[in-house]
Design an enzyme around this catalytic site. Structure first.
Site, PDB file in Angstrom:
ATOM      1  N   LYS A  55       4.010   6.364  -5.641  1.00  9.22           N
ATOM      2  CA  LYS A  55       2.924   7.347  -5.464  1.00  9.22           C
ATOM      3  C   LYS A  55       3.443   8.608  -4.768  1.00  9.22           C
ATOM      4  O   LYS A  55       2.713   9.557  -4.531  1.00  9.22           O
ATOM      5  CB  LYS A  55       1.782   6.732  -4.657  1.00  9.22           C
ATOM      6  CG  LYS A  55       1.069   5.578  -5.381  1.00  9.22           C
ATOM      7  CD  LYS A  55       0.097   4.884  -4.474  1.00  9.22           C
ATOM      8  CE  LYS A  55      -0.301   3.512  -4.985  1.00  9.22           C
ATOM      9  NZ  LYS A  55      -1.317   3.539  -6.025  1.00  9.22           N
TER      10      LYS A  55
ATOM     11  N   GLN B  69      -1.778   5.978   0.208  1.00 11.66           N
ATOM     12  CA  GLN B  69      -2.344   7.236  -0.286  1.00 11.66           C
ATOM     13  C   GLN B  69      -2.086   8.411   0.659  1.00 11.66           C
ATOM     14  O   GLN B  69      -2.703   9.473   0.510  1.00 11.66           O
ATOM     15  CB  GLN B  69      -3.861   7.074  -0.501  1.00 11.66           C
ATOM     16  CG  GLN B  69      -4.232   6.076  -1.569  1.00 11.66           C
ATOM     17  CD  GLN B  69      -3.812   6.515  -2.967  1.00 11.66           C
ATOM     18  OE1 GLN B  69      -3.636   7.705  -3.236  1.00 11.66           O
ATOM     19  NE2 GLN B  69      -3.641   5.564  -3.864  1.00 11.66           N
TER      20      GLN B  69
ATOM     21  N   CYS C 102      -9.444  -1.183  -7.730  1.00 18.16           N
ATOM     22  CA  CYS C 102      -8.982  -2.254  -6.825  1.00 18.16           C
ATOM     23  C   CYS C 102      -9.693  -2.170  -5.483  1.00 18.16           C
ATOM     24  O   CYS C 102      -9.076  -2.409  -4.428  1.00 18.16           O
ATOM     25  CB  CYS C 102      -7.471  -2.204  -6.619  1.00 18.16           C
ATOM     26  SG  CYS C 102      -6.544  -2.546  -8.105  1.00 18.16           S
TER      27      CYS C 102
ATOM     28  N   HIS D 109      -8.235  -1.218  -0.281  1.00 25.12           N
ATOM     29  CA  HIS D 109      -7.676  -1.673  -1.558  1.00 25.12           C
ATOM     30  C   HIS D 109      -7.566  -3.200  -1.488  1.00 25.12           C
ATOM     31  O   HIS D 109      -7.366  -3.749  -0.407  1.00 25.12           O
ATOM     32  CB  HIS D 109      -6.291  -1.036  -1.707  1.00 25.12           C
ATOM     33  CG  HIS D 109      -5.646  -1.232  -3.032  1.00 25.12           C
ATOM     34  ND1 HIS D 109      -4.975  -2.385  -3.373  1.00 25.12           N
ATOM     35  CD2 HIS D 109      -5.547  -0.412  -4.106  1.00 25.12           C
ATOM     36  CE1 HIS D 109      -4.481  -2.255  -4.608  1.00 25.12           C
ATOM     37  NE2 HIS D 109      -4.820  -1.068  -5.065  1.00 25.12           N
TER      38      HIS D 109
ATOM     39  N   ASP E  35      -2.164   1.127   6.176  1.00 24.21           N
ATOM     40  CA  ASP E  35      -1.807   1.180   4.764  1.00 24.21           C
ATOM     41  C   ASP E  35      -1.741   2.654   4.366  1.00 24.21           C
ATOM     42  O   ASP E  35      -2.758   3.321   4.202  1.00 24.21           O
ATOM     43  CB  ASP E  35      -2.871   0.421   3.952  1.00 24.21           C
ATOM     44  CG  ASP E  35      -2.701   0.619   2.447  1.00 24.21           C
ATOM     45  OD1 ASP E  35      -1.819   1.393   2.035  1.00 24.21           O
ATOM     46  OD2 ASP E  35      -3.465  -0.004   1.694  1.00 24.21           O
TER      47      ASP E  35
END
Ligand code: PMP
Length: 404
Positions: A224, A201, A362, A121, A198
């Site tokens: 999220k 997700q 993104c 991202h 990261d």
């Protein structure tokens, strides 16, 4: 899992869009909020809103307790060793920028390298590019193959004596690929290089255990994970956080201030300047309780079923081209239909009440790899159903017929 019951927990799912029942497949961008999260946030403002820490009065103490309880929930959720290793931020983007700033102030100099991957991202690319400008560091990346999987063949060259940090997405937001982060962490650690993951997700789809992964930093966003917007997390191992420079200066993050100089607060407050988002943290705590009440294993299993069902149904559509066909992936499907522009497809699906995301997600370097401007992305969450997937497939077929 009782999906009908779960759907009732999310008031927004009763909304109509263009007169049609909402079918929401934009969960990788943000998820909806269950009533328990909405209630927890409104309870803060109705019952104990007050600025936290250092307050002597009752409301301040109640609010402080609620905020710090939420920190403990996050700690337990990702199995961090200490609650002071949980830094509250505004989200993944701020967590990565915090780290880019503080880590570089403490450790990076000209010529040093940071390693990311080709499917990151933008928020795990641009903060490091800013450091390329400011500090003269070099950003490198692990390439991917056509299926959207990382190619680790040259990892020994990519992680070398100049590398100071490896920063990799656990799961790609654009493709759903689950990256082999455990393997990457082991390789990096064998060379004494720290790793940032990261997890924007991931935490909503699978169980994350930062001690088991042994990552040095792990970041994610609340919104999220069925929690409010504006709250996120930076987990860092105590040893790193203790020696890193602070990020922003202000209230909360100090021990003493005089014009001769300032001493900084202990963890986690050293990295939390200003009044924290305590309604966000309480909402995040409620979202974690909600997810755990369903069970991450159940969630993973159900979402995998949705992924398999959607992949099979979508595969029957003529001229569909999938992006991201990794063996290990979560419930994200990225595709194009013939030469229909994703924007046109998204706009027409919206008229049918179906929300998908279209564009580069993104992740422009990833789109450049595939030589496409963007994709149509359907991403599933716990409240989605196979019937909704049928509606999506039907909608796509109608649009495809219209475009001939
Ligand atoms: N990384 C990944 C993998 C993401 O999916 C996202 C959100 N799309 C981000 C970072 C940025 O998250 P936020 O906008 O919540 O800061």
């Amino acid at each position: 899992m009782n999906i009908e019951q779960i759907r009732k927990d999310f008031p927004i799912l009763q909304e109509k869009v263009h007169g049609k029942p909402l079918v929401y497949f934009d969960n990788a961008a943000t998820t909806h909020k269950p009533q328990v999260v909405i209630d927890a946030v409104s309870e803060v403002y109705q019952k104990y809103n007050s600025n936290i820490h250092r307050g002597v009065h009752h409301l301040s103490n109640v609010c402080t307790q609620a905020h710090e309880n939420a920190r403990i929930k996050v700690q337990q959720f990702i199995n961090a060793t200490h609650s002071h290793e949980i830094i509250f931020t505004r989200g993944t983007t701020e967590s990565i920028n915090l780290l880019a700033s503080s880590f570089s102030d403490t450790f990076l100099k000209e010529g040093d390298e940071v390693l990311v991957s080709q499917l990151e991202h933008h928020s795990n690319i641009v903060p490091w590019q800013l450091l390329e400008k400011r500090k003269g560091i070099k950003l490198r990346y692990i390439p991917i193959n056509e299926r959207g999987e990382l190619i680790l063949d040259n990892i020994d060259e990519l992680i070398n004596s100049r590398t100071k940090l490896v920063s990799i997405a656990h799961i790609s937001n654009a493709l759903g690929t689950i990256n082999p982060i455990k393997e990457i962490i082991e390789i990096a650690h064998s060379k004494d290089i720290p790793v940032l993951i990261d997890g924007a997700q991931s935490v909503q789809h699978l169980e994350v255990d930062v001690q088991e992964l042994d990552c040095d930093f792990y970041v994610f966003s609340g919104h999220k994970l069925y929690a409010p917007t504006g709250i996120g997390v930076l987990y860092g191992k105590e040893a790193w956080l203790n020696i890193m420079e602070p990020y922003q200066g202000g209230g909360e993050m100090i021990k003493t201030v005089s014009f001769e100089g300032t001493t900084f607060n202990e963890l986690p407050f050293k990295f939390e300047a200003g009044t924290p988002d305590f309604s966000g943290s309480v909402g995040l705590g409620a979202a974690i309780d909600y997810v755990l009440s369903i069970g991450l294993d159940n969630i993973a299993q159900y979402e995998h079923e949705l992924l398999e069902y959607a992949t099979e149904k979508l595969s029957a559509i003529p001229n569909i081209r999938f992006f991201g066909t990794a063996k290990e992936k979560t419930s994200v499907i990225s595709f194009l239909i013939g030469d229909i522009h994703p924007f046109d497809m998204g706009t027409m699906l919206d008229k049918m009440g179906i929300a998908v995301r279209t564009g580069h997600h993104c992740a422009q370097p990833l789109m450049q790899y595939y030589n496409i401007p963007g994709t149509i992305r359907a991403s599933f969450a716990i409240y989605n159903t196979k019937e909704e997937i049928d509606q999506l497939v039907n909608g796509i077929e109608r649009v495809a017929q219209l475009f001939g």
